[in-house]
Design a protein around this motif. Structure first.
Motif, PDB file in Angstrom:
ATOM      1  N   PRO A  48      -2.359   1.827  -4.717  1.00  0.00           N
ATOM      2  CA  PRO A  48      -1.794   3.176  -4.617  1.00  0.00           C
ATOM      3  C   PRO A  48      -2.698   4.057  -3.753  1.00  0.00           C
ATOM      4  CG  PRO A  48      -2.318   2.584  -6.919  1.00  0.00           C
ATOM      5  CD  PRO A  48      -2.946   1.551  -6.041  1.00  0.00           C
ATOM      6  N   SER A  49      -2.181   5.214  -3.331  1.00  0.00           N
ATOM      7  CA  SER A  49      -3.036   6.222  -2.704  1.00  0.00           C
ATOM      8  C   SER A  49      -4.090   6.659  -3.726  1.00  0.00           C
ATOM      9  CB  SER A  49      -2.201   7.431  -2.307  1.00  0.00           C
ATOM     10  OG  SER A  49      -3.044   8.539  -2.057  1.00  0.00           O
ATOM     11  N   GLU A  50      -5.299   6.951  -3.256  1.00  0.00           N
ATOM     12  CA  GLU A  50      -6.336   7.344  -4.224  1.00  0.00           C
ATOM     13  C   GLU A  50      -6.032   8.711  -4.838  1.00  0.00           C
ATOM     14  OE1 GLU A  50      -6.919   8.012  -1.046  1.00  0.00           O
ATOM     15  OE2 GLU A  50      -7.904   9.964  -1.040  1.00  0.00           O
ATOM     16  N   LEU A  51      -5.097   9.458  -4.248  1.00  0.00           N
ATOM     17  CA  LEU A  51      -4.718  10.754  -4.831  1.00  0.00           C
ATOM     18  C   LEU A  51      -3.830  10.578  -6.061  1.00  0.00           C
ATOM     19  CD1 LEU A  51      -3.924  12.849  -1.625  1.00  0.00           C
ATOM     20  CD2 LEU A  51      -5.916  13.053  -3.121  1.00  0.00           C
ATOM     21  N   THR A  52      -3.114   9.471  -6.126  1.00  0.00           N
ATOM     22  CA  THR A  52      -2.143   9.257  -7.216  1.00  0.00           C
ATOM     23  C   THR A  52      -2.257   7.829  -7.759  1.00  0.00           C
ATOM     24  OG1 THR A  52      -0.513   8.668  -5.531  1.00  0.00           O
ATOM     25  CG2 THR A  52      -0.473  10.943  -6.327  1.00  0.00           C
ATOM     26  N   PRO A  53      -3.351   7.537  -8.450  1.00  0.00           N
ATOM     27  CA  PRO A  53      -3.599   6.135  -8.835  1.00  0.00           C
ATOM     28  C   PRO A  53      -2.920   5.690 -10.132  1.00  0.00           C
ATOM     29  CG  PRO A  53      -5.472   7.537  -9.434  1.00  0.00           C
ATOM     30  CD  PRO A  53      -4.472   8.441  -8.757  1.00  0.00           C
TER      31      PRO A  53
ATOM     32  N   ILE B 193       0.863  -1.192   0.000  1.00  0.00           N
ATOM     33  CA  ILE B 193       0.000   0.000   0.000  1.00  0.00           C
ATOM     34  C   ILE B 193       0.895   1.236   0.000  1.00  0.00           C
ATOM     35  CG2 ILE B 193      -1.773   1.263   1.288  1.00  0.00           C
ATOM     36  CD1 ILE B 193      -2.713  -1.393   2.428  1.00  0.00           C
ATOM     37  N   GLY B 194       0.601   2.164  -0.923  1.00  0.00           N
ATOM     38  CA  GLY B 194       1.509   3.299  -1.101  1.00  0.00           C
ATOM     39  C   GLY B 194       0.930   4.631  -0.681  1.00  0.00           C
ATOM     40  N   ALA B 195       1.837   5.588  -0.396  1.00  0.00           N
ATOM     41  CA  ALA B 195       1.463   6.984  -0.154  1.00  0.00           C
ATOM     42  C   ALA B 195       1.505   7.730  -1.494  1.00  0.00           C
ATOM     43  CB  ALA B 195       2.435   7.609   0.840  1.00  0.00           C
ATOM     44  N   TRP B 196       1.157   9.033  -1.469  1.00  0.00           N
ATOM     45  CA  TRP B 196       1.005   9.762  -2.730  1.00  0.00           C
ATOM     46  C   TRP B 196       2.228  10.556  -3.146  1.00  0.00           C
ATOM     47  CZ3 TRP B 196       1.936  14.351  -0.556  1.00  0.00           C
ATOM     48  CH2 TRP B 196       1.406  14.638   0.717  1.00  0.00           C
ATOM     49  N   ASN B 197       3.293  10.566  -2.337  1.00  0.00           N
ATOM     50  CA  ASN B 197       4.389  11.482  -2.679  1.00  0.00           C
ATOM     51  C   ASN B 197       5.353  10.923  -3.724  1.00  0.00           C
ATOM     52  OD1 ASN B 197       5.263   9.607  -0.844  1.00  0.00           O
ATOM     53  ND2 ASN B 197       6.604  11.014   0.252  1.00  0.00           N
ATOM     54  N   TYR B 198       5.557   9.606  -3.717  1.00  0.00           N
ATOM     55  CA  TYR B 198       6.447   8.979  -4.710  1.00  0.00           C
ATOM     56  C   TYR B 198       5.764   7.722  -5.257  1.00  0.00           C
ATOM     57  CZ  TYR B 198      10.339  12.092  -3.951  1.00  0.00           C
ATOM     58  OH  TYR B 198      11.136  13.211  -3.928  1.00  0.00           O
TER      59      TYR B 198
ATOM     60  N   GLY C  98       3.104   5.117   4.638  1.00  0.00           N
ATOM     61  CA  GLY C  98       2.030   6.046   4.971  1.00  0.00           C
ATOM     62  C   GLY C  98       2.304   6.724   6.296  1.00  0.00           C
ATOM     63  N   SER C  99       1.263   7.258   6.883  1.00  0.00           N
ATOM     64  CA  SER C  99       1.427   8.014   8.125  1.00  0.00           C
ATOM     65  C   SER C  99       1.462   7.066   9.329  1.00  0.00           C
ATOM     66  CB  SER C  99       0.266   8.989   8.273  1.00  0.00           C
ATOM     67  OG  SER C  99      -0.929   8.260   8.356  1.00  0.00           O
ATOM     68  N   VAL C 100       1.872   7.579  10.468  1.00  0.00           N
ATOM     69  CA  VAL C 100       1.924   6.753  11.682  1.00  0.00           C
ATOM     70  C   VAL C 100       0.526   6.249  12.066  1.00  0.00           C
ATOM     71  CG1 VAL C 100       2.527   6.721  14.132  1.00  0.00           C
ATOM     72  CG2 VAL C 100       4.063   7.809  12.478  1.00  0.00           C
ATOM     73  N   PRO C 101      -0.512   7.098  12.090  1.00  0.00           N
ATOM     74  CA  PRO C 101      -1.841   6.569  12.459  1.00  0.00           C
ATOM     75  C   PRO C 101      -2.299   5.431  11.543  1.00  0.00           C
ATOM     76  CG  PRO C 101      -1.866   8.972  12.474  1.00  0.00           C
ATOM     77  CD  PRO C 101      -0.539   8.561  11.907  1.00  0.00           C
TER      78      PRO C 101
END
Ligand code: NDP
Length: 487
Positions: A176-181, A148-153, A227-230
């Motif tokens: 991917p993050s839904e911001l950068t699919p 599962i990925g974040a949106w920055n890279y 992703g983020s800590v939470p």
């Protein structure tokens, strides 16, 4: 360029749509325009992806390591040949300047595929002499990996997870993050063209609930999240219910310590890279810049002079240094922290608010911002902002700098600038951080393990260390003599 993909998901070697799923809109952050419309994966589609991966795994795990490596290296060549197209797509999806995406995104992904493609032939176990009998170990894959990925890279993260996973013989379902699919789908195409069997690398789109369903799936053996800590805490809790392996690459509030014998220009360059590259949206950023008092004024003067030269603007223009943030929500969050810094009494050196780009009035632009005289207790010095906001913090002594640098729940990265190399190594050894730099910052070659201490993560990506996290060891005892028995 056409950003709209053929379909939303990539399962079993082909594009698949799932109109049941919630709508996802990808926007170009420089204009706010919708560049692609997709759908999230329903549970049915996630289940289909995991089933495809389970079947793909059987084929891939049985493929000789040398062949696996050749597929990964061919995929690296395909990414390199398409670097410009993939970079433009990544710029449209993330808003990061083309100047960066041309060198840091698909290019890093290709390097990673190349590196782990080369390692496949070296994955061996060991022979253990037991005196008469012996044991040996086999390094075996885990099975289906949920990544599962974040949106920055986006494509870099997809490759940093897929390459070691595939090298070890696992199959992958990537969300991917839904911001950068968009770019993960192009990676799936490239892997198929390179000869990866159907089902071995799959992409499902979705929001957090899709990710949660994937993480909970009983046929998934391992979860790797950036992703983020939470979110990391939620994913670890879900994974624990079925005792899955986890790799977590999470957030940070990393220290960059500049001693007064440092080369000022290099230290300023590093602080700029550590805070303003990718518009500050980098997990390992050195956002707490501890500057020893003797060098403080010279450092701040050059930092302000050089930051004033940064060109903000159209990310597709290769002359642009700083693009917009990824979304309006991220812009609002970062602007709120800029205001908070003022309210908390930090001294604003430059920036501090939204940035106007005349040709792109709807873009999510903010000014690169430096606060000085920041105190450790301020929220801007404690919380991850994930935007171009640098906190400059004074210090007197080495011991004090180390203690204050370590006084955080995060531990992703740290940097030290000094001409005294003995001090550089001494200080780095005392810092509670998984990835450290001496006299530079934020370089992440694929050969070097990357990951966090404390709340910044579990496990390592890249380097030989990643192999440990995508494989398991089987021990085999071989008896050469008779079997002794009491009766
Ligand atoms: P998030 O934690 O919000 O999301 C990360 C991914 O997890 C997204 O794909 C998200 O989906 C998904 N997700 C959200 N909730 C769940 C859930 N309950 N179960 C499973 N998956 C879920 O991070 P951001 O995308 O906002 O990225 C920024 C963060 O990532 C920062 O904290 C940054 O420090 C960190 N990061 C860490 C890196 C590292 O290597 N250490 C590198 C890059 C970023 P959706 O987006 O659709 O909600």
């Amino acid at each position: 360029m056409r950003a709209q993909p053929t379909a939303s998901h990539y399962i079993n070697g082909a594009y698949v749509d799932d109109p049941e799923g919630a709508a996802i809109e990808s926007r170009y952050p420089a204009t706010g325009e919708v560049i692609a419309r997709l759908n999230a994966a329903s549970h049915r589609t996630v289940n289909a992806a995991v089933a495809a991966a389970r079947d793909g795994f059987r084929v891939w795990a049985a493929t000789p390591p040398a062949e696996r490596g050749a597929v990964l290296r061919r995929a690296a060549d395909i990414l390199r040949a398409r670097n410009r197209e993939l970079s433009e797509l990544e710029t449209l999806d993330t808003g990061k300047p083309l100047q960066e995406t041309l060198v840091a995104d698909a290019a890093s992904g290709a390097d990673c595929l190349d590196y782990f493609g080369g390692l496949t032939r070296t994955l061996t176990g060991e022979h253990i002499d037991l005196g008469g009998s012996f044991a040996y170990t086999r390094r075996e894959p885990l099975g289906v990996v949920a990544a599962i990925g974040a949106w920055n890279y986006p494509i870099q993260i997809a490759c940093w997870k897929a390459a070691p996973a595939l090298a070890c013989g696992n199959a992958v379902v990537f969300k991917p993050s839904e911001l950068t699919p968009l770019s993960a789908l192009r990676l799936a195409e490239a892997l198929t063209e390179a000869g990866l069997p159907a089902g071995v690398f799959n992409v499902v789109q979705g929001y957090g609930d899709t990710g949660a369903h994937l993480v909970s799936h009983p046929e998934v053996a391992k979860v790797s999240l950036t992703g983020s800590v939470p979110t990391g805490v939620k994913v670890a809790e879900l994974a624990a219910k079925t005792l899955k392996h986890v790799t977590l690459e999470l957030g940070g509030k990393s220290p960059l310590i500049v001693f007064d014998d440092a080369d000022v220009e290099n230290a300023v360059s590093a602080a700029i890279n550590a805070n303003f590259y990718s518009t500050g949206q980098i997990c390992s950023n050195g956002t707490r810049v501890f500057v020893q008092k003797g060098i403080k004024e010279a450092f701040l003067r050059r930092l302000a002079e050089r930051t004033a030269k940064a060109r903000l603007g159209d990310p597709l223009d290769e002359e642009t240094h700083i693009g917009p943030l990824v979304s309006r929500a991220q812009m609002d969050k970062v602007l709120a922290y800029m205001q908070l810094g003022r309210n908390e009494g930090a001294r604003l050196v430059c920036g501090g608010g939204p940035a106007e780009v005349a040709s792109l009035p709807e873009g999510y632009f903010v000014q690169p911002t430096v606060f000085a005289d920041v105190a450790d207790h301020m929220r801007i010095a404690r919380e991850e902002i994930f935007g171009p906001v640098m906190c400059v913090i004074d210090f007197d002594t080495e011991d004090e700098a180390v203690a204050r640098a370590n006084a955080t729940e995060f531990g992703l990265a740290a940097g030290v600038f000094t001409r005294d190399l003995a001090r550089g190594h001494r200080v780095v050894a005392k810092l509670h951080a998984g990835t450290c730099w001496i006299n530079t910052y934020n370089l992440t070659p694929i050969e070097m393990p990357f990951g966090g201490y404390k709340h910044s993560g579990i496990g390592r990506e890249n380097g030989h260390a990643a192999i440990e996290h995508y494989s398991q060891v089987k021990s085999v005892y071989v008896e050469l003599g008779d079997v002794a028995s009491a009766y």
